[in-house]
Structures are given as C-alpha cells and as structure tokens.
Scaffold this motif. Structure first.
Motif, PDB file in Angstrom:
ATOM      1  N   GLU A 198      18.295  15.230 -96.652  1.00 32.49           N
ATOM      2  CA  GLU A 198      18.766  16.451 -97.289  1.00 32.49           C
ATOM      3  C   GLU A 198      17.713  17.540 -97.142  1.00 32.49           C
ATOM      4  OE1 GLU A 198      20.149  18.101-101.706  1.00 32.49           O
ATOM      5  OE2 GLU A 198      19.656  15.990-101.408  1.00 32.49           O
ATOM      6  N   ILE A 199      18.160  18.754 -96.825  1.00 34.16           N
ATOM      7  CA  ILE A 199      17.221  19.859 -96.625  1.00 34.16           C
ATOM      8  C   ILE A 199      16.631  20.281 -97.962  1.00 34.16           C
ATOM      9  CG2 ILE A 199      16.985  22.249 -95.834  1.00 34.16           C
ATOM     10  CD1 ILE A 199      19.252  21.761 -93.881  1.00 34.16           C
ATOM     11  N   VAL A 200      15.313  20.247 -98.036  1.00 34.56           N
ATOM     12  CA  VAL A 200      14.628  20.666 -99.259  1.00 34.56           C
ATOM     13  C   VAL A 200      13.786  21.915 -99.023  1.00 34.56           C
ATOM     14  CG1 VAL A 200      14.596  18.344-100.263  1.00 34.56           C
ATOM     15  CG2 VAL A 200      12.724  19.078 -98.751  1.00 34.56           C
ATOM     16  N   GLU A 201      13.481  22.225 -97.773  1.00 37.87           N
ATOM     17  CA  GLU A 201      12.722  23.429 -97.451  1.00 37.87           C
ATOM     18  C   GLU A 201      13.293  24.022 -96.170  1.00 37.87           C
ATOM     19  OE1 GLU A 201       8.064  24.909 -96.910  1.00 37.87           O
ATOM     20  OE2 GLU A 201       8.526  22.803 -97.348  1.00 37.87           O
ATOM     21  N   ASN A 202      13.720  25.274 -96.270  1.00 37.31           N
ATOM     22  CA  ASN A 202      14.414  25.924 -95.156  1.00 37.31           C
ATOM     23  C   ASN A 202      13.515  26.976 -94.514  1.00 37.31           C
ATOM     24  OD1 ASN A 202      16.347  26.875 -93.366  1.00 37.31           O
ATOM     25  ND2 ASN A 202      17.229  28.271 -94.870  1.00 37.31           N
ATOM     26  N   ASP A 203      13.588  27.089 -93.183  1.00 34.45           N
ATOM     27  CA  ASP A 203      12.872  28.124 -92.435  1.00 34.45           C
ATOM     28  C   ASP A 203      11.379  28.112 -92.743  1.00 34.45           C
ATOM     29  OD1 ASP A 203      12.477  30.126 -90.656  1.00 34.45           O
ATOM     30  OD2 ASP A 203      13.363  31.722 -91.861  1.00 34.45           O
ATOM     31  N   VAL A 204      10.746  27.017 -92.400  1.00 34.83           N
ATOM     32  CA  VAL A 204       9.304  26.885 -92.618  1.00 34.83           C
ATOM     33  C   VAL A 204       8.580  27.834 -91.674  1.00 34.83           C
ATOM     34  CG1 VAL A 204       7.351  25.295 -92.580  1.00 34.83           C
ATOM     35  CG2 VAL A 204       9.611  24.480 -93.297  1.00 34.83           C
ATOM     36  N   GLN A 205       7.640  28.605 -92.219  1.00 30.80           N
ATOM     37  CA  GLN A 205       6.916  29.596 -91.423  1.00 30.80           C
ATOM     38  C   GLN A 205       5.876  28.921 -90.535  1.00 30.80           C
ATOM     39  OE1 GLN A 205       7.739  32.881 -91.367  1.00 30.80           O
ATOM     40  NE2 GLN A 205       9.462  32.163 -92.636  1.00 30.80           N
ATOM     41  N   PRO A 206       5.470  29.586 -89.452  1.00 35.04           N
ATOM     42  CA  PRO A 206       4.440  29.008 -88.578  1.00 35.04           C
ATOM     43  C   PRO A 206       3.129  28.780 -89.329  1.00 35.04           C
ATOM     44  CG  PRO A 206       5.566  30.818 -87.493  1.00 35.04           C
ATOM     45  CD  PRO A 206       6.021  30.838 -88.911  1.00 35.04           C
ATOM     46  N   GLY A 207       2.453  27.696 -88.976  1.00 37.18           N
ATOM     47  CA  GLY A 207       1.164  27.377 -89.604  1.00 37.18           C
ATOM     48  C   GLY A 207       1.046  25.896 -89.900  1.00 37.18           C
ATOM     49  N   LEU A 208       0.021  25.539 -90.691  1.00 38.79           N
ATOM     50  CA  LEU A 208      -0.247  24.154 -91.096  1.00 38.79           C
ATOM     51  C   LEU A 208       0.399  23.902 -92.450  1.00 38.79           C
ATOM     52  CD1 LEU A 208      -1.767  21.496 -90.474  1.00 38.79           C
ATOM     53  CD2 LEU A 208      -3.729  22.461 -91.724  1.00 38.79           C
ATOM     54  N   THR A 239       6.502  29.812 -81.840  1.00 40.98           N
ATOM     55  CA  THR A 239       7.775  29.810 -81.096  1.00 40.98           C
ATOM     56  C   THR A 239       8.774  28.824 -81.678  1.00 40.98           C
ATOM     57  OG1 THR A 239       6.875  28.158 -79.560  1.00 40.98           O
ATOM     58  CG2 THR A 239       6.639  30.494 -78.968  1.00 40.98           C
ATOM     59  N   GLU A 240       8.496  28.313 -82.884  1.00 42.58           N
ATOM     60  CA  GLU A 240       9.350  27.283 -83.466  1.00 42.58           C
ATOM     61  C   GLU A 240       9.859  27.713 -84.833  1.00 42.58           C
ATOM     62  OE1 GLU A 240       7.450  23.194 -81.558  1.00 42.58           O
ATOM     63  OE2 GLU A 240       6.716  23.911 -83.505  1.00 42.58           O
ATOM     64  N   ARG A 241      10.982  27.114 -85.219  1.00 44.45           N
ATOM     65  CA  ARG A 241      11.518  27.187 -86.577  1.00 44.45           C
ATOM     66  C   ARG A 241      11.651  25.754 -87.058  1.00 44.45           C
ATOM     67  NH1 ARG A 241      14.430  32.041 -86.910  1.00 44.45           N
ATOM     68  NH2 ARG A 241      14.688  31.665 -89.153  1.00 44.45           N
ATOM     69  N   ALA A 242      11.523  25.518 -88.383  1.00 45.88           N
ATOM     70  CA  ALA A 242      11.533  24.137 -88.878  1.00 45.88           C
ATOM     71  C   ALA A 242      12.187  24.068 -90.249  1.00 45.88           C
ATOM     72  CB  ALA A 242      10.108  23.596 -88.948  1.00 45.88           C
ATOM     73  N   VAL A 243      12.691  22.887 -90.562  1.00 43.95           N
ATOM     74  CA  VAL A 243      13.208  22.557 -91.902  1.00 43.95           C
ATOM     75  C   VAL A 243      12.592  21.233 -92.321  1.00 43.95           C
ATOM     76  CG1 VAL A 243      15.377  23.793 -91.640  1.00 43.95           C
ATOM     77  CG2 VAL A 243      15.229  21.412 -90.909  1.00 43.95           C
ATOM     78  N   VAL A 244      12.453  21.052 -93.635  1.00 39.79           N
ATOM     79  CA  VAL A 244      11.913  19.803 -94.190  1.00 39.79           C
ATOM     80  C   VAL A 244      13.054  19.063 -94.880  1.00 39.79           C
ATOM     81  CG1 VAL A 244      10.236  18.771 -95.777  1.00 39.79           C
ATOM     82  CG2 VAL A 244       9.629  20.844 -94.497  1.00 39.79           C
ATOM     83  N   LEU A 245      13.219  17.798 -94.532  1.00 41.06           N
ATOM     84  CA  LEU A 245      14.277  16.960 -95.089  1.00 41.06           C
ATOM     85  C   LEU A 245      13.688  15.949 -96.068  1.00 41.06           C
ATOM     86  CD1 LEU A 245      16.206  16.171 -91.769  1.00 41.06           C
ATOM     87  CD2 LEU A 245      16.587  18.080 -93.325  1.00 41.06           C
ATOM     88  N   LYS A 246      14.457  15.658 -97.089  1.00 42.77           N
ATOM     89  CA  LYS A 246      14.091  14.597 -98.035  1.00 42.77           C
ATOM     90  C   LYS A 246      15.242  13.614 -98.064  1.00 42.77           C
ATOM     91  CE  LYS A 246      12.735  13.757-102.828  1.00 42.77           C
ATOM     92  NZ  LYS A 246      12.502  14.379-104.173  1.00 42.77           N
ATOM     93  N   PHE A 247      15.022  12.488 -97.404  1.00 43.90           N
ATOM     94  CA  PHE A 247      16.064  11.478 -97.248  1.00 43.90           C
ATOM     95  C   PHE A 247      17.332  12.093 -96.636  1.00 43.90           C
ATOM     96  CE2 PHE A 247      13.641   9.922-101.035  1.00 43.90           C
ATOM     97  CZ  PHE A 247      13.010   8.861-100.388  1.00 43.90           C
TER      98      PHE A 247
END
Length: 288
Positions: free
Chosen positions: A39-49, A29-37
């Motif tokens: 700044e977005i480095v990974e967009n729309d991370v899929q569900p999981g580990l 039920t979530e959407r996520a992004v990964v930031l590096k300092f």
C-alpha cells in the motif's frame, strides 16, 4: 586481539547491511513511491537520500524524464473513405506517481500499450472527420493539437501521465492506392503535355501562316516596284528613242532594221518565206 578485530568487522558488516536496507537514493531523473505491505504510504518522493523501514517498506522508482512511444504505422480512413498509412509517435511523462503505479504497476510497457490504444482511437476519429488534403497539409497541426489536448485529459485521469506532444511523422498511401494515384497523376501530366503540344503546334501554324503572308506581300510589293521601275525605264527609253528618231529618222529606221536582222538571222536553222521586194529587205537591196 583477533577476536576484537573479528567483532569490529562483524559490526561493520551488520551496519552496512542495515544501512542498505534502510537507506535509499532517488536520482534527479527519477520519481518514487514508498509502499507498506503493497500500500502506498508516501507519494512522489523527492530526489535525495531517504530512510525506510526494512522488510515493511518497499521503494518503487520510475523514470521522470520525457519518454517516447513510437507507434507502428496504422491504416486509417479519411472523410472521403480514402485509406492512408499513418506513422506517429507520442512524448509523455509521469504526472501523478501514485496513480501511475496503481494503473500500470509501474510498468512502462503497460502504459505504452494503453496509451497506444487511446492514440489509435483518437487518430482514427480525427482522420475520419477530415479530407485527404486537410490531413496532409491544411489542418495537420490542428489535428495533432486537438488530439494531444483530448488525450492529455484521459491520460491524466486513467494513467497519471501527461501528454507532452503527439506528432505524425509521415502519411503514406497504401501500395494499391499509390499505384492508382501515380497512374492518375501520370495520365494528368500526359494530358497537360498534349494540351501544351497542341497549343505549340497551333502557335507554330499561326507563325508559319503569318510568315507566308508576309512573304507573299513582300514578293507582291517587290514585283509591283519592279514593274514600276521597269515601266519607268521603258518610258525613259521610249522617250530617248523618240528624241533620237526626231533628230535623224532615217538613221533610226536603219538602226532598227539592223536589230531586226540580227534577231531574225541569229539562228541559222530558221526559214523565212518573204517577198524579196518587201519593205523588210529594203536596206539589203540598197547595199547591192
């Protein structure tokens, strides 16, 4: 032995700490992004580990389900410049996670505030192009469809979200306008009641006049029939009297004289001034 156990415990705690800093879970039920300092480095991370670099990377999670923004009732003017109070709500969800984060910093409150402003402007324009009847019943569905389509493009471009649906829950009149409308409706109903009442009275008068006419006609016909029957009876009686008179004229004259005596002397207070030798007393004289 005690030192070895302590070392194992230390290593386990260290591994647990490293795992908590490097591993993260994204729910269905979530959407996520990964930031590096930042700044977005990974967009729309899929569900999981997933893995991340501690300290360097930061994970931002957002609700991917359909969200509801329930707006406060607002006052709008229709094409005839009539005021209405409109209560509406919007169903939306995140479409572009990166754009949503950049536009709102991941804050749903900011997204609702911007979206509320856009919806308010859209409703004001849509109501301003339509009459009261059209916004209440005639083109209500069309109004919401046009507003959703127009707002969806703006929302995707500015906020990275998609508009699922826009609905008007209710449309009310302002209290001051409602009172005047109710008074006008009451006046209209009273006018209709007076019209129906006058039509009823007119119909009643017509029915009453027709009944009176029928009564007069029936009485006249009954009177006519009675006179005809009475005349026929008198004719038959005269015919019978004539037949009897022809059979014995003297007896008939005697019988008619007795009837005249009975009718003349029935009231003892009457006074007659007649000649005793008149024809009226002929049978009285003969009886002496």
């Amino acid at each position: 032995m005690r030192n070895a156990s302590f070392s194992l415990l230390f290593v386990a705690l260290l591994a647990l700490l490293v795992a908590s800093q490097t591993l993260y879970v994204v729910k269905e039920t979530e959407r996520a992004v990964v930031l590096k300092f930042g700044e977005i480095v990974e967009n729309d991370v899929q569900p999981g580990l997933h893995f991340k670099i501690p300290v360097m990377n930061e994970v931002k999670k957002f609700d991917a389900r359909i969200l509801t923004m329930d707006s406060r009732p607002q006052r709008y003017l229709t094409l005839e410049k009539k005021a209405v109070i409109v209560d509406s709500y919007v169903k939306w969800k995140i479409d572009d996670v990166a754009k949503f984060y950049q536009a709102t910093s991941g804050d749903e409150f900011v997204a609702n505030r911007v979206l509320s402003s856009r919806v308010d402007t859209g409703l004001r324009n849509q109501f301003g192009e339509r009459t009261m009847h059209e916004v209440v019943s005639g083109e209500r569905d069309q109004l919401m469809t046009e507003l959703r389509d127009n707002l969806d493009g703006v929302a995707k471009t500015e906020l990275g979200i998609t508009i699922v649906d826009i609905r008007v829950k209710r449309i009310d009149l302002p209290p001051d306008v409602s009172e005047s409308v109710y008074q006008r409706m009451r006046t209209e109903r009273e006018r209709e009641a007076r019209e129906h009442r006058s039509k009823g009275l007119e119909l009643a008068e017509g029915i009453r006049a027709d009944a009176d006419r029928q009564r007069v006609v029936l009485e006249a016909e009954a009177q006519r029939d009675a006179e005809m029957i009475r005349g026929d009876g008198d004719a038959q009686a005269a015919s019978i009297y004539a037949q009897v008179y022809q059979q014995d004229p003297e007896f008939f004259k005697f019988y008619r004289s007795l009837q005249a005596y009975r009718e003349s002397f029935s009231n003892g207070g009457d006074l007659f001034v007649l000649d005793p030798k008149s024809e009226f007393f002929q049978y009285l004289e003969k009886s002496q």
